[in-house]
Design an enzyme around this catalytic site. Structure first.
Site, PDB file in Angstrom:
ATOM      1  N   ASP A   9       0.868  -1.171   0.000  1.00  0.00           N
ATOM      2  CA  ASP A   9       0.000   0.000   0.000  1.00  0.00           C
ATOM      3  C   ASP A   9       0.911   1.230   0.000  1.00  0.00           C
ATOM      4  O   ASP A   9       2.133   1.146   0.119  1.00  0.00           O
ATOM      5  CB  ASP A   9      -0.977  -0.007   1.190  1.00  0.00           C
TER       6      ASP A   9
HETATM    7  C1  BGC Z   1      -5.093   3.085  -0.036  1.00  0.00           C
HETATM    8  C2  BGC Z   1      -5.213   1.997  -1.075  1.00  0.00           C
HETATM    9  C3  BGC Z   1      -5.100   2.564  -2.455  1.00  0.00           C
HETATM   10  C4  BGC Z   1      -3.789   3.317  -2.563  1.00  0.00           C
HETATM   11  C5  BGC Z   1      -3.538   3.881  -3.932  1.00  0.00           C
HETATM   12  C6  BGC Z   1      -3.896   3.976  -0.277  1.00  0.00           C
HETATM   13  O1  BGC Z   1      -3.918   5.097   0.525  1.00  0.00           O
HETATM   14  O2  BGC Z   1      -5.027   2.503   1.246  1.00  0.00           O
HETATM   15  O3  BGC Z   1      -6.422   1.299  -0.906  1.00  0.00           O
HETATM   16  O4  BGC Z   1      -5.180   1.546  -3.407  1.00  0.00           O
HETATM   17  O5  BGC Z   1      -3.792   4.373  -1.626  1.00  0.00           O
HETATM   18  O6  BGC Z   1      -4.348   4.931  -4.215  1.00  0.00           O
END
Ligand code: BGC
Length: 740
Positions: free
Chosen positions: A282
């Protein structure tokens, strides 16, 4: 010259056809890797945001330089056919090896045409519908240059304080697993070589929805049994359905941040589940192992992550900055890096990107697909099926819903009644606000001869009550009032945890002021999570839970209010009476002192009932269903055999309707205690007025398995009860015994 060499080399290295066998792909990948420098390899393990959309703190703005030098092989938040074509051109023509970029994006419930938020859509209990949403979202996004979606989000959560509950499928692992698989199939289609498919990314591995007190990014601590029984099944179902990629979670589990967890990444994901796709972190999750207190610095964090097999670093720049040194120091082996690179390149081949790097960036296709009739029709259908009717009682012998189409004066009041962006909900990607049709607009179209007014009354936050006066005036003139209230799109989703779950801002005061007028009120709640709406349940005669339904939310809600669609949604999450009851879910344990109103020393609160406001599986229709004749083929389930269970369901009302018939079991005695009910199966049927059908289920020992005291996953002989009904509380029951 450099460009021509790049193109020639990539053609030489990769061949021409994109329907290639696994063996052919592996050969090509190995050959390509043998020509790559360590720096280029690390580039393939690097993913940066384009700087276009931003979904977290931005650490790097030099991403174009990184792409050009081959130090960044993947981008996210870059989209539209034209924009991505330009970026791809740089990768293919200007880098030494011409390796195409992979473009990712959070296409969670639609790309431009927005479908209901996942929690809402799960309430349809309709796997074909859910798969189709994922298919269509992929079709739209793929035409706009995207290859990969960070979806499905399959985190089970039993805590509506957590804002990201909006992105998941609710509280149940069985239903969550079916939905996870449907979404993977929808996104990835039949063949990844079909340019209308996206790679799916199941997230957030693991147990992100178990954050303490529902506070986002907070600590997760649970027994291995709970992890395996409640939280892991949907991830596993997504992997079994072929999910190409997995995203690590921000949180720790049992003291170890998921992104550095050997137990989660190696032991469970790779070894137990045989996952051979690639793992992405993440957003800056590797770096976050430092504040977690698990890594000394970013270099140490990089070492920990790569050594548990985390392949791609999202936005953290730690692989880019530290892996080379770690290899030189002998702390990370180049073989492991090669393995990660090959897992990623394999998918670039599978998508056909080496043969035609622009096959996903198709401006013509984009024009055709985006907001096409197919998309808008589906947004409407999914919206209708996601709505849950919570209350609709007769007043003076008549129910308020469906609204009589000859009603002259209708007042829509509340901040959600005519707001295009809020109805799109959290993570609405590139959803075009201007295409959204609100409830006010839809009702005016549906009832051209009625006087329909719209008054905001108040905002979704703040203490301003100056709009009450106009709202009261509009309400006074109305024959029926529709209160469109709830949460705006920023009040759920990531980093949107709440400690109170009432209507935010002054909406409750507005509702109570309007209620003083003693006029018929229908409340339409639009929100990203269950709200504590006990006051409504006590005081209003009709409540429609409409979540955030996307582009066509207005027409979908109007269809339900006017009876053009008979509501069929059933809750996939228990609604608490107040925040203090959380966590409250249907599959609780009985305890040694189950609730007894006449005995003080039993498990209960002094100040609130033990029951939820609305139970899991609950949802009304404009017609009624009667359950009878629960019959079992046998009272004993032997070894590998099965029991047939039949139930008769009759539509006793005056309208055609859809009912979701749910089957639960309870294992009465186990080597570890079992929940009072566990969902095992369900069927959806449509019945005309007066019609009845016999619905059949089959139970085998597979349905009875759990993690026993010594963590074997199997069924234990003994007594069971099964329950069948239209929700998890109103059920018929029968007993049986399992003998092995
Ligand atoms: C979120 C993810 C997301 C990623 C990319 C993160 O802050 O937890 O779910 O896919 O950002 O945007």
């Amino acid at each position: 010259m450099k460009q021509t060499i790049g193109i020639l080399l990539s053609l030489l290295l990769v061949g021409t056809s994109w329907s290639q066998t696994e063996g052919e792909i592996n050969k090509k990948v190995a050959s390509l890797i043998s020509r790559m420098t360590l720096e280029e390899k690390i580039g393939q393990l690097t993913l940066y945001t384009s700087g276009w959309d931003q979904t977290g703190p931005t650490l790097r703005s030099e991403y174009m330089e990184d792409v050009r030098s081959g130090r960044c092989g993947n981008l996210f938040n870059a989209h539209t056919a034209e924009y991505n074509r330009g970026l791809q051109k740089v990768a293919v023509e200007e880098t030494r090896l011409g390796i195409p970029l992979l473009f990712g994006y959070d296409v969670i419930h639609g790309y431009k045409t927005i479908f209901p938020i996942p929690l809402a859509e799960a309430c349809s209990w309709d796997m074909n519908l859910i798969e189709k949403s994922a298919r269509l979202a992929a079709k739209e996004a793929a035409a706009a240059g995207l290859h990969w979606t960070f979806n499905p989000m399959v985190d089970i959560s039993r805590d509506p304080r957590w804002g990201r509950i909006a992105e998941g499928a609710g509280e149940d692992p069985y239903l969550g697993g079916l939905i996870a698989a449907a979404k993977v199939k929808g996104h990835q289609g039949e063949e990844l070589s079909d340019p209308s498919t996206l790679l799916a990314c199941v997230k957030h591995f693991a147990a992100y929805g178990g954050a303490q007190a529902g506070r986002d990014y907070h600590t997760v601590d649970m027994s291995d049994r709970v992890l395996r029984e409640t939280y892991l099944p949907p991830y596993k179902a997504a992997i079994d359905a072929g999910a190409a990629t997995v995203m690590t979670a921000f949180n720790e589990v049992d003291g170890v941040p998921a992104t550095g967890s050997k137990y989660l990444m190696e032991d469970i994901l790779r070894k137990e589940w045989d996952f051979d796709g690639f793992i992405v972190t993440d957003y800056t999750a590797i770096n976050e192992m430092v504040p977690h207190g698990y890594a000394l610095d970013n270099q140490h964090a990089a070492e920990l992550a790569i050594n548990v097999g985390v392949d791609m670093d999202m936005q953290g720049a730690v692989y880019q900055n530290h892996l080379e040194k770690l290899v030189l120091e002998g702390k990370v082996s180049e073989d492991d890096i090669n393995a990660s690179v090959s897992r990623i390149l394999k998918y670039k081949y599978k998508l056909g990107l080496f043969d035609d790097p622009y096959r996903y960036s198709d401006a013509e296709r984009e024009k055709e697909v985006v907001f096409s009739k197919e998309m808008m029709d589906h947004s409407l259908e999914a919206g209708r099926k996601s709505i849950v009717l919570l209350k609709n009682i007769s007043v003076n012998g008549k129910k308020l819903l469906p609204i009589d189409p000859t009603t002259k004066n209708i007042a829509i009041i509340g901040p959600l009644g005519n707001n295009k962006e809020d109805q799109l909900g959290t993570w609405h990607a590139s959803g075009d606000v201007n295409k959204a049709i609100t409830l006010f607009e839809a009702l005016k179209t549906a009832l051209p001869n009625a006087n329909i007014s719209y008054t905001e009354g108040c905002k979704t936050s703040g203490a301003d009550q100056s709009g009450f006066k106009d709202a009261l005036e509009a309400a006074r003139k109305a024959d029926i009032i529709i209160m469109a209230i709830g949460e705006d799109y920023r009040q759920s989703g990531e980093a949107a945890s709440r400690s109170e779950l009432g209507l935010p801002g002054k909406q409750q005061a507005l509702l109570e002021a309007i209620h003083q007028l003693n006029k018929p009120i229908v409340s339409v709640v639009m929100a990203g999570r269950p709200l504590t709406i006990g006051w409504m349940e006590d005081n209003l005669s009709a409540i429609v839970y409409a979540w955030h339904l996307g582009t066509m939310a207005g027409p979908a809600i109007a269809d339900v209010l006017l009876g053009a669609y008979n509501p069929s949604g059933k809750l996939v999450i228990t609604f608490p009476r107040n925040v203090g009851q959380i966590p409250i879910y249907y599959s609780m344990k009985n305890t040694g002192r189950p609730f007894d109103a006449n005995n003080k020393y039993t498990s209960k609160y002094l100040d609130v009932e033990n029951t939820p406001l609305y139970p899991f599986g609950y949802g009304l229709s404009y017609t009624d269903f009667e359950y009878s004749n629960l019959r079992m083929s046998n009272k004993t389930l032997n070894g590998d055999g099965s029991i047939n269970v039949n139930i008769q369901v009759k539509n006793t009302g005056a309208l055609k309707g859809v009912e979701t018939i749910q089957l639960y079991t309870q294992d009465l005695v186990g080597s570890v205690t079992r929940p009072v009910k566990e969902l095992k199966d369900f069927r959806q049927i449509e019945l005309s007025p007066g019609e009845s059908k016999v619905v059949s289920f089959t139970i085998t020992s597979d349905d009875l398995r759990f993690h026993t005291q010594n963590m074997e996953y199997k069924a234990e002989p003994g007594k069971f009860t099964l329950y069948i009904g239209g929700n998890s509380v109103d059920v018929l029951s029968a007993d049986f015994e399992y003998k092995n």
